[in-house]
Design a protein around this motif. Structure first.
Motif, PDB file in Angstrom:
ATOM      1  N   ASP A   1       3.788  -3.351   4.188  1.00 24.76           N
ATOM      2  CA  ASP A   1       3.177  -2.658   3.050  1.00 24.76           C
ATOM      3  C   ASP A   1       3.279  -3.516   1.790  1.00 24.76           C
ATOM      4  O   ASP A   1       2.378  -3.515   0.952  1.00 24.76           O
ATOM      5  CB  ASP A   1       3.859  -1.309   2.809  1.00 24.76           C
ATOM      6  N   ALA A   2       4.386  -4.242   1.669  1.00 27.16           N
ATOM      7  CA  ALA A   2       4.542  -5.141   0.510  1.00 27.16           C
ATOM      8  C   ALA A   2       3.504  -6.267   0.579  1.00 27.16           C
ATOM      9  O   ALA A   2       2.949  -6.678  -0.440  1.00 27.16           O
ATOM     10  CB  ALA A   2       5.955  -5.714   0.469  1.00 27.16           C
ATOM     11  N   TYR A   3       3.234  -6.759   1.801  1.00 25.79           N
ATOM     12  CA  TYR A   3       2.166  -7.763   1.941  1.00 25.79           C
ATOM     13  C   TYR A   3       0.840  -7.163   1.494  1.00 25.79           C
ATOM     14  O   TYR A   3       0.038  -7.828   0.836  1.00 25.79           O
ATOM     15  CB  TYR A   3       2.016  -8.250   3.397  1.00 25.79           C
ATOM     16  N   ALA A   4       0.614  -5.903   1.853  1.00 25.70           N
ATOM     17  CA  ALA A   4      -0.646  -5.243   1.503  1.00 25.70           C
ATOM     18  C   ALA A   4      -0.789  -5.122  -0.014  1.00 25.70           C
ATOM     19  O   ALA A   4      -1.875  -5.353  -0.565  1.00 25.70           O
ATOM     20  CB  ALA A   4      -0.730  -3.870   2.167  1.00 25.70           C
ATOM     21  N   VAL A   5       0.324  -4.801  -0.703  1.00 22.78           N
ATOM     22  CA  VAL A   5       0.285  -4.730  -2.172  1.00 22.78           C
ATOM     23  C   VAL A   5      -0.091  -6.097  -2.728  1.00 22.78           C
ATOM     24  O   VAL A   5      -0.964  -6.229  -3.602  1.00 22.78           O
ATOM     25  CB  VAL A   5       1.650  -4.272  -2.742  1.00 22.78           C
ATOM     26  N   GLU A   6       0.534  -7.140  -2.191  1.00 28.18           N
ATOM     27  CA  GLU A   6       0.262  -8.499  -2.669  1.00 28.18           C
ATOM     28  C   GLU A   6      -1.213  -8.866  -2.459  1.00 28.18           C
ATOM     29  O   GLU A   6      -1.849  -9.459  -3.336  1.00 28.18           O
ATOM     30  CB  GLU A   6       1.174  -9.493  -1.941  1.00 28.18           C
ATOM     31  N   VAL A   7      -1.744  -8.526  -1.299  1.00 29.02           N
ATOM     32  CA  VAL A   7      -3.150  -8.824  -1.002  1.00 29.02           C
ATOM     33  C   VAL A   7      -4.065  -8.147  -2.036  1.00 29.02           C
ATOM     34  O   VAL A   7      -4.980  -8.771  -2.579  1.00 29.02           O
ATOM     35  CB  VAL A   7      -3.522  -8.354   0.424  1.00 29.02           C
ATOM     36  N   ALA A   8      -3.777  -6.880  -2.326  1.00 28.50           N
ATOM     37  CA  ALA A   8      -4.592  -6.140  -3.300  1.00 28.50           C
ATOM     38  C   ALA A   8      -4.535  -6.806  -4.664  1.00 28.50           C
ATOM     39  O   ALA A   8      -5.569  -7.014  -5.317  1.00 28.50           O
ATOM     40  CB  ALA A   8      -4.100  -4.696  -3.391  1.00 28.50           C
ATOM     41  N   LEU A   9      -3.317  -7.176  -5.082  1.00 29.62           N
ATOM     42  CA  LEU A   9      -3.162  -7.798  -6.408  1.00 29.62           C
ATOM     43  C   LEU A   9      -3.932  -9.112  -6.471  1.00 29.62           C
ATOM     44  O   LEU A   9      -4.604  -9.409  -7.457  1.00 29.62           O
ATOM     45  CB  LEU A   9      -1.680  -8.033  -6.715  1.00 29.62           C
TER      46      LEU A   9
END
Lengths: 327, 250
Positions: free
Chosen positions: B39-47
């Motif tokens: 999920d943290a990777y997903a946040v990074e991708v969005a940013l």
């Protein structure tokens, strides 16, 4: 007497070993509950129907080939529509817990309004419910989950079940997809295979895996040679090694990579970080080769050799080659 | 681009877990919690997508008790603009119930891209993202190890066993994120300060019926103690003998 629909996985129009595991698991469940019917549904290009005999041999009362030229590759949207249609009235739908099922099973859950038990180590029926064990918290704990009332969708961990023949007379049917694969919104534009004919980590009976103890990328060929000597082995790696680009990301075994349970796991130059153990501790037999006698890998290994991987592995490769010759 | 990222609060997986007295959960005493890795990777991708575009808004959504607000603030301190807590006493073991609650929140959000981690590190089920997509009628791509967005279309790479697929699909869509895609940034001090003032809405989670329960939680069976066969290449013959006669795997 519950009937079970098995989604029998194929790759490139051929049955995968996990498909036989799934049918074996379903047959055992149905028999334990007094003998329900097992239907096995497989997707593939035209010609698939002629290749599904092994599903009947492993206990499927009915074998269904859904053929379409597009099914040389999986297509989640149209395949899940077909599965949901065929699953109507079945209390249990059973998948193998693979990358493909991760895409298909949840879609089928929504279409059937059925709960999901994912990546199960064991599955049993209990009245109107399904009880399964499942590895949680990065494989540090095992949860027993209960889902129901049925219908329930289950996926079974590859290698958790050993395929067993229990032949049924072949009753076959060929169907067309319930939805046009050409209408699917997600299009495959290219497929990258990471080595022709390579045995997949999830299906290989033997895995030889390498870590930082190999010192440099070039030494990974020792691991490949040992895998080659076994003949039926796949090559895995630790996260440290894939992060450093010694091996492709998809070879990573561990908490954030592949979770494997082969008959034999050979850990070469792997210290045994928790993140790695999470991915392989359910292997049947574990061999560890490591310089450091205190390395945590020796706590899970059945057999250990303390020594430099660069010296021990070539000797082991030669010995395995010799042993294989004797067969 | 308007992006939603669905995140989960999980304990630090390096912890030494103990089973609670109930026998059906972990003992939470003394555990540290954080965003689940994927999920943290997903946040990074969005940013990164919105930084590249120079515009956009990332909303993080997290289901659970009030303790998840800390997890949402962490994502806000990384740079997400808004947070939503779907309040529930506990996160159920039923991923379809979770997906239903998330889909109800996502439905009218006007999101062009909805991201999930490929699975949560605690339950390791990996169904909620794909289920939410199906409930919303959106295209879904599972376990992307690469994602690029161009206008109203996206391309992604997905790792299968022994192969990888390159895929193309229209937005809006749901994508679940695999490892290897982006390393999550550490929140800066400035980010941490700014996060305190960012909006965090709290709404009740519409879970509906929950049909999966945890009957038992236990430590895996210990492996029987192994043995050191020997030292160096000299130990190889004995190892091979054991593999043949005792383990019967060779």
């Amino acid at each position: 007497m519950p009937n079970i629909l098995v989604v029998a996985e194929t790759r490139g129009g051929e049955l995968r070993k996990v498909a036989l595991e799934a049918v074996t698991a379903a047959r055992a469940l149905a028999d334990a509950a007094g003998g329900g019917e097992v239907h096995a549904l497989a997707f593939g290009p035209p010609g698939l129907a002629g290749k599904l005999g092994p599903l009947a041999a492993h206990g499927a009362d009915r074998v269904i080939a859904c053929e379409h030229a597009a099914y040389a590759r999986a297509d989640g949207e149209s395949m899940s529509a077909t599965i949901a249609l065929r699953a109507a009235g079945f209390p249990l739908v059973l998948f193998s817990a693979t990358a493909q099922a991760r895409d298909l099973a949840p879609r089928v859950c929504v279409k059937l309004d059925a709960p999901l038990l994912s990546d199960c180590l064991t599955v049993a029926l209990s009245g109107q419910s399904v009880v399964a064990t499942h590895s949680t918290y990065t494989a540090k704990l095992v949860a027993t989950l209960k889902a129901g009332p049925m219908p329930v969708v289950v996926s079974v961990r590859p290698s958790a079940v050993t395929p067993a023949e229990k032949a049924r007379p072949l009753s076959a049917e060929t169907i067309a997809p319930a939805a046009d694969p050409a209408a699917s919104r997600v299009k495959v534009t290219d497929v990258v295979t990471s080595g022709g004919g390579k045995i997949d980590l999830g299906e290989a009976p033997v895995i030889v895996s390498g870590g930082r103890g190999l010192k440099e990328k070039a030494n990974f060929k020792l691991v490949e040679e040992l895998a080659g000597a076994f003949g039926n082995a796949a090559v895995g790696a630790t996260r440290a090694v894939t992060d450093d680009g010694w091996r492709p990301h998809e070879d990573q075994i561990g908490q954030t990579g592949r979770l494997v349970s082969p008959d034999l796991y050979v850990a070469v130059g792997i210290s045994g970080a928790i993140q790695h153990l999470a991915g392989m501790r359910t292997s049947r037999t574990i061999v560890a080769i490591n310089k450091d006698p205190e390395a945590p890998i020796f706590k899970v290994a059945d057999y250990g050799i303390v020594g430099d991987a660069l010296e021990v592995v070539p000797a082991l490769t030669a010995a395995v080659r010799e042993a294989k010759k004797g067969h | 681009m308007k992006i939603a990222v669905c995140i989960k609060r999980v304990p630090d997986m390096e912890s030494r877990f103990k089973i609670a007295a109930s026998g059906t959960a972990i003992d939470e005493t003394g555990l540290k919690y954080d965003i689940s890795d994927f999920d943290a990777y997903a946040v990074e991708v969005a940013l990164q997508i919105n930084e590249k575009a120079g515009a956009g808004e990332t909303t993080v959504i997290c289901l659970g008790p009030d303790a998840v607000q800390e997890t949402i603030r962490k994502a806000l301190s990384m740079g997400a603009e808004k947070g939503v807590q779907l309040r529930a006493d506990a996160v159920p073991a039923d991923s379809l119930a979770i997906a239903r609650a998330l889909a109800a929140e996502l439905k009218d959000g006007g999101y062009e891209l909805i991201l999930f981690g490929k699975h949560a590190l605690d339950t390791m089920t990996g169904g909620a993202g794909t289920m939410a997509a199906e409930l919303l009628g959106l295209p879904c791509l599972t376990a992307a190890s690469r994602l690029e967005v161009t206008g109203a279309r996206a391309t992604a790479r997905r790792e299968l066993e022994g192969a990888a697929e390159l895929l193309e699909f229209p937005l809006p869509a749901v994508v679940t994120i695999d490892e290897g895609i982006a390393r999550p940034r550490y929140p800066s001090l400035k980010g941490i300060m700014a996060a305190k003032k960012k909006p965090l809405d709290v709404k009740p989670a519409q879970l509906g019926s929950v049909r999966v329960s945890v009957e038992k939680m236990e430590l895996p069976a210990e492996r029987p103690p192994g043995r050191i066969v020997g030292t160096g290449p000299d130990a190889v013959p004995e190892l091979v003998r054991l593999l043949q006669t005792e383990a019967k795997v060779l």
